[in-house]
Motif scaffolding. Structure first.
Motif, PDB file in Angstrom:
ATOM      1  N   GLU A 271       0.875  -1.574   0.271  1.00 51.13           N
ATOM      2  CA  GLU A 271       0.217  -0.192  -0.058  1.00 51.13           C
ATOM      3  C   GLU A 271       0.864   1.079  -0.180  1.00 51.13           C
ATOM      4  O   GLU A 271       1.120   2.191  -0.928  1.00 51.13           O
ATOM      5  CB  GLU A 271      -0.868  -0.170   0.941  1.00 51.13           C
ATOM      6  CG  GLU A 271      -1.881   0.747   1.554  1.00 51.13           C
ATOM      7  CD  GLU A 271      -2.373   0.390   2.480  1.00 51.13           C
ATOM      8  OE1 GLU A 271      -2.697   1.981   3.306  1.00 51.13           O
ATOM      9  OE2 GLU A 271      -2.443  -0.223   3.087  1.00 51.13           O
ATOM     10  N   HIS A 272       1.816   1.208   0.469  1.00 48.87           N
ATOM     11  CA  HIS A 272       3.072   2.376   1.340  1.00 48.87           C
ATOM     12  C   HIS A 272       4.024   1.883  -0.531  1.00 48.87           C
ATOM     13  O   HIS A 272       4.502   3.190  -1.317  1.00 48.87           O
ATOM     14  CB  HIS A 272       3.616   2.575   2.153  1.00 48.87           C
ATOM     15  CG  HIS A 272       2.240   2.456   3.273  1.00 48.87           C
ATOM     16  ND1 HIS A 272       2.541   1.648   4.414  1.00 48.87           N
ATOM     17  CD2 HIS A 272       1.448   3.251   3.167  1.00 48.87           C
ATOM     18  CE1 HIS A 272       1.681   2.105   5.372  1.00 48.87           C
ATOM     19  NE2 HIS A 272       0.965   3.051   4.824  1.00 48.87           N
ATOM     20  N   VAL A 273       4.736   0.801  -0.418  1.00 51.45           N
ATOM     21  CA  VAL A 273       5.483   1.083  -1.343  1.00 51.45           C
ATOM     22  C   VAL A 273       5.777  -0.105  -2.765  1.00 51.45           C
ATOM     23  O   VAL A 273       5.143  -1.213  -2.230  1.00 51.45           O
ATOM     24  CB  VAL A 273       7.073   0.685  -0.994  1.00 51.45           C
ATOM     25  CG1 VAL A 273       7.952   0.661  -1.519  1.00 51.45           C
ATOM     26  CG2 VAL A 273       7.441   1.518   0.294  1.00 51.45           C
ATOM     27  N   LYS A 274       6.184   0.221  -4.288  1.00 50.22           N
ATOM     28  CA  LYS A 274       5.756  -1.250  -4.626  1.00 50.22           C
ATOM     29  C   LYS A 274       7.118  -1.411  -4.993  1.00 50.22           C
ATOM     30  O   LYS A 274       7.808  -0.032  -5.659  1.00 50.22           O
ATOM     31  CB  LYS A 274       4.504  -0.798  -5.829  1.00 50.22           C
ATOM     32  CG  LYS A 274       3.575  -0.594  -5.532  1.00 50.22           C
ATOM     33  CD  LYS A 274       2.754  -1.403  -6.655  1.00 50.22           C
ATOM     34  CE  LYS A 274       0.714  -0.964  -6.686  1.00 50.22           C
ATOM     35  NZ  LYS A 274       0.545   0.805  -5.796  1.00 50.22           N
ATOM     36  N   ALA A 275       7.599  -2.216  -5.009  1.00 50.33           N
ATOM     37  CA  ALA A 275       8.999  -2.762  -5.672  1.00 50.33           C
ATOM     38  C   ALA A 275       8.717  -2.286  -7.329  1.00 50.33           C
ATOM     39  O   ALA A 275       7.674  -2.877  -8.045  1.00 50.33           O
ATOM     40  CB  ALA A 275       9.747  -3.899  -5.004  1.00 50.33           C
ATOM     41  N   PRO A 276       9.951  -2.126  -7.871  1.00 56.71           N
ATOM     42  CA  PRO A 276      10.300  -2.876  -9.462  1.00 56.71           C
ATOM     43  C   PRO A 276       9.809  -4.127  -9.863  1.00 56.71           C
ATOM     44  O   PRO A 276       9.980  -4.880  -9.516  1.00 56.71           O
ATOM     45  CB  PRO A 276      11.493  -1.795  -9.847  1.00 56.71           C
ATOM     46  CG  PRO A 276      12.582  -2.095  -8.932  1.00 56.71           C
ATOM     47  CD  PRO A 276      11.600  -1.986  -7.404  1.00 56.71           C
ATOM     48  N   LEU A 277       8.722  -3.888 -11.260  1.00 59.54           N
ATOM     49  CA  LEU A 277       8.146  -5.233 -11.473  1.00 59.54           C
ATOM     50  C   LEU A 277       9.361  -5.381 -12.701  1.00 59.54           C
ATOM     51  O   LEU A 277      10.099  -4.534 -13.022  1.00 59.54           O
ATOM     52  CB  LEU A 277       7.074  -4.748 -12.289  1.00 59.54           C
ATOM     53  CG  LEU A 277       7.004  -6.149 -12.938  1.00 59.54           C
ATOM     54  CD1 LEU A 277       5.247  -6.529 -12.270  1.00 59.54           C
ATOM     55  CD2 LEU A 277       6.388  -5.409 -14.143  1.00 59.54           C
ATOM     56  N   VAL A 278      10.173  -6.493 -12.696  1.00 67.26           N
ATOM     57  CA  VAL A 278      10.741  -7.183 -13.742  1.00 67.26           C
ATOM     58  C   VAL A 278      10.009  -8.196 -14.850  1.00 67.26           C
ATOM     59  O   VAL A 278       9.999  -8.989 -14.116  1.00 67.26           O
ATOM     60  CB  VAL A 278      11.845  -7.948 -12.998  1.00 67.26           C
ATOM     61  CG1 VAL A 278      12.932  -8.360 -14.496  1.00 67.26           C
ATOM     62  CG2 VAL A 278      12.697  -6.639 -12.336  1.00 67.26           C
ATOM     63  N   GLY A 279       9.922  -7.588 -16.145  1.00 63.51           N
ATOM     64  CA  GLY A 279       9.386  -8.878 -17.297  1.00 63.51           C
ATOM     65  C   GLY A 279       9.614 -10.077 -17.049  1.00 63.51           C
ATOM     66  O   GLY A 279      11.559 -10.304 -17.278  1.00 63.51           O
TER      67      GLY A 279
END
Ligand SMILES: *Cc1c(COP(=O)(O)O)cnc(C)c1O
Length: 373
Positions: A271-279
């Motif tokens: 809800e606060h922090v989204k880590a980067p998504l690696v395709g």
């Protein structure tokens, strides 16, 4: 513990004898412009990218500009690009006399939303510049299909993505030409400005070589208007020392990114922090490790007070920059781009970053959100 975004001192100490020797050799030879160091780096970077030609230029911005000119892009033409990128991407289009046409980003990867490109095409569209932002490749297959169908050039802005891969193909071979920057902070950084274009087209390579030397061919005969934009021999000598370490450094960046993401999953709420998504098709090289967060500016301020440096790439989208006012965009035109400008924050990232430093960074982010909720 003070934690900088990037610390190049340890890397320099480990390479110092080789770098000093390489510089001394260039100075001893008195061959400063387009000599053997530039030729070696051009050959190495081209073969690393699996294409035939490398053309060293003064910086990554000129690489984009010269690549566009060599592809025949000029006044009256439109070039498609994202607006969530460094200024140079669109600056190069405008410098070529063409019109930037901005397309929104995919919120999951921060890269151009390939599905929206088709609706931005007109009969003036001449090229697409996908930017492999933060070290992650844009979704290239649909872009390549469109370029093929509508006979457009693809010029990769790979300034942040040397060594990154899309479906096991490295950046540099995913379009007509690709542009790298060796700005000191990039994954392969010089000790000043430097850049390179790579391409598999002999004809384009020759045009680019002419454009970087005032449009001169043969020497002192000018059929086209060119520039003075050469990769400096001293910078090339430094880059030749560093280049063999690039794969290892990129691997270390991926390791650090994995550690950040694990710590974030353990300690912070989505809800606060989204880590980067690696395709799943991507080999990310984490030029930046970039989060999406709530309450970004306050978090950045809190981290700063705690001696942790962070950066916002980028706080203002290109379609709303004053210099591009004449293009007629207004707020709301590219909603995902504008949202990313409010939510993105990049954490300290470099191959020598220690686990203690990473724990400290994530611990402080945790303290911020626990205090704030
Ligand atoms: C760094 C960068 C450039 C420009 O490179 P310079 O060598 O600084 O001119 C272009 N595009 C992107 C996305 C960059 O990050």
């Amino acid at each position: 513990m003070k934690i900088p975004m990037l610390d190049l001192t340890e890397q320099y100490q480990s390479l110092k004898p080789d770098i000093v020797k390489a510089l001394d050799e260039v100075m001893g030879s008195s061959h400063f412009i387009l000599g053997e160091n530039v030729r070696k780096l051009e050959a190495d970077v081209a073969s690393y990218s699996n294409v035939r030609y490398g053309i060293g230029v003064a910086n990554g911005s000129d690489a984009l500009h010269i690549a566009l000119l060599a592809c025949g892009v000029g006044p009256g033409d439109e070039v498609i690009a994202p607006a969530f990128t460094f200024f140079a991407t669109a600056g190069a289009i405008a410098r070529a006399g063409a019109t930037p046409v901005f397309v929104d980003i995919d919120p999951l990867t921060f890269n151009i939303d390939a599905g929206q490109i088709v609706s931005a095409l007109t009969d003036r569209t001449k090229a697409i510049i996908p930017v492999h932002l933060y070290g992650q490749t844009a979704d290239m297959d649909p872009i390549i299909a469109l370029a093929h169908k509508y006979k457009l050039h693809i010029i990769e802005d790979a300034a942040q993505a040397i060594g990154s891969q899309y479906k096991e193909r490295k950046t540099g071979q995913l379009g007509t030409a690709a542009c790298f920057s060796f700005f000191p902070t990039k994954n392969l950084g010089a000790y000043g400005d430097a850049g390179m274009i790579v391409t598999d087209s002999e004809e384009l390579a020759e045009k680019m070589r002419v454009l970087r030397v005032h449009g001169s061919k043969p020497k002192y005969y000018h059929h086209v208007l060119g520039y003075n934009s050469r990769l400096d021999e001293l910078q090339a000598a430094i880059l030749n020392v560093k280049f063999p370490h690039l794969e290892r450094w990129n691997e270390l960046r991926r390791d650090k990114a994995g550690i950040y993401s694990q710590l974030i999953r353990e300690r912070l709420s989505e809800e606060h922090v989204k880590a980067p998504l690696v395709g799943k098709h991507d080999e990310h090289t984490f030029h930046q490790y970039t989060l999406r967060v709530k309450n970004r500016d306050a978090l950045q301020q809190f981290l700063k007070e705690n001696d942790i440096e962070t950066m916002v790439y980028y706080p203002k989208p290109l379609h709303l920059q004053p210099v591009f006012e004449y293009l007629g965009y207004s707020e709301g035109d590219l909603p995902e781009t504008e949202l990313a400008c409010k939510e993105a924050i990049s954490l300290p990232m470099f191959p020598e970053l220690s686990i203690e430093q990473q724990q400290e960074v994530v611990g402080k982010i945790q303290a911020f959100y626990e205090g704030a909720v």
